[in-house]
Enzyme design. Structure first.
Site, PDB file in Angstrom:
ATOM      1  N   HIS A  13       3.032   4.577  -5.496  1.00  0.00           N
ATOM      2  CA  HIS A  13       3.160   5.775  -6.504  1.00  0.00           C
ATOM      3  C   HIS A  13       4.516   6.218  -6.411  1.00  0.00           C
ATOM      4  CE1 HIS A  13       3.286   9.900  -3.649  1.00  0.00           C
ATOM      5  NE2 HIS A  13       3.617   8.519  -3.120  1.00  0.00           N
ATOM      6  N   CYS A  22      11.465  10.409  -2.844  1.00  0.00           N
ATOM      7  CA  CYS A  22       9.983  10.146  -3.593  1.00  0.00           C
ATOM      8  C   CYS A  22      10.072   9.938  -5.058  1.00  0.00           C
ATOM      9  CB  CYS A  22       9.301  11.364  -3.016  1.00  0.00           C
ATOM     10  SG  CYS A  22       8.708  11.256  -1.268  1.00  0.00           S
ATOM     11  N   HIS A  70      -4.717  -0.548  -3.473  1.00  0.00           N
ATOM     12  CA  HIS A  70      -3.907  -1.514  -3.910  1.00  0.00           C
ATOM     13  C   HIS A  70      -3.876  -1.321  -5.622  1.00  0.00           C
ATOM     14  CE1 HIS A  70      -4.247  -3.565  -0.234  1.00  0.00           C
ATOM     15  NE2 HIS A  70      -3.156  -4.135  -0.495  1.00  0.00           N
ATOM     16  N   GLU A 129      -0.489  10.951   4.471  1.00  0.00           N
ATOM     17  CA  GLU A 129       0.369  10.007   3.665  1.00  0.00           C
ATOM     18  C   GLU A 129       1.340   9.248   4.441  1.00  0.00           C
ATOM     19  OE1 GLU A 129       2.406  11.505  -0.281  1.00  0.00           O
ATOM     20  OE2 GLU A 129       3.602  11.748   1.270  1.00  0.00           O
TER      21      GLU A 129
HETATM   22 ZN   LIG Z   1       4.833   8.848  -1.468  1.00  0.00          ZN
END
Ligand SMILES: [Zn+2]
Length: 142
Positions: A13, A22, A70, A129
């Protein structure tokens, strides 16, 4: 009584517009803790259980692991993320369009909703995460 089962999945992502690293396309091996709350089943093959862990696994696999694992998970309202998704889809790569920025906080709310919809008595989602960063959702906003 509460029971918890832990799952892992890998997704890529990005957080477009983030003021740090990020904003770049990257991936995580997410750890997902699902807690279910209920009374104990009084009799039969599953007597003494909140629910059979095997049944829990099957629901989580179908509602969450299969779509997210995935995949490039992206914010369908973001034009830059949409462009990357379109490129990947053109190469037959797996994507998952979501109606929000793909933070762990939003994802835990989404996963809670998917599991409720699948009929699970979920009472808490904890989505890691990284090994040191997680979001926790217990069903009541915020
Ligand atoms: Zn991330």
């Amino acid at each position: 009584m509460k029971i918890t089962k832990i799952f892992t999945f890998d997704s890529s992502h990005m957080l477009d517009g983030h003021d740090g690293k990020c904003q770049n396309l990257h991936g995580h091996t997410y750890t997902l803790e699902i807690t279910v709350s209920d009374g104990l089943i009084p009799n039969g093959a599953k007597s003494g259980m909140v629910m059979d862990f095997t049944d829990l696994k099957a629901i989580v696999k179908q509602a969450i692991i299969e779509p997210f694992d995935h995949a490039f998970i992206y914010d369908g309202s973001n034009p830059r993320e949409q462009q990357i998704a379109a490129l990947l889809e053109g190469w037959n790569m797996k994507t998952l369009r979501l109606p929000f920025r793909t933070t762990a906080e939003h994802m835990s709310i989404e996963m809670y909703g998917r599991l409720k919809k699948a009929g699970l008595n979920v009472c808490r989602i904890k989505l890691w995460e990284t090994p040191t960063s997680c979001a926790e959702y217990e069903g009541d906003h915020p």
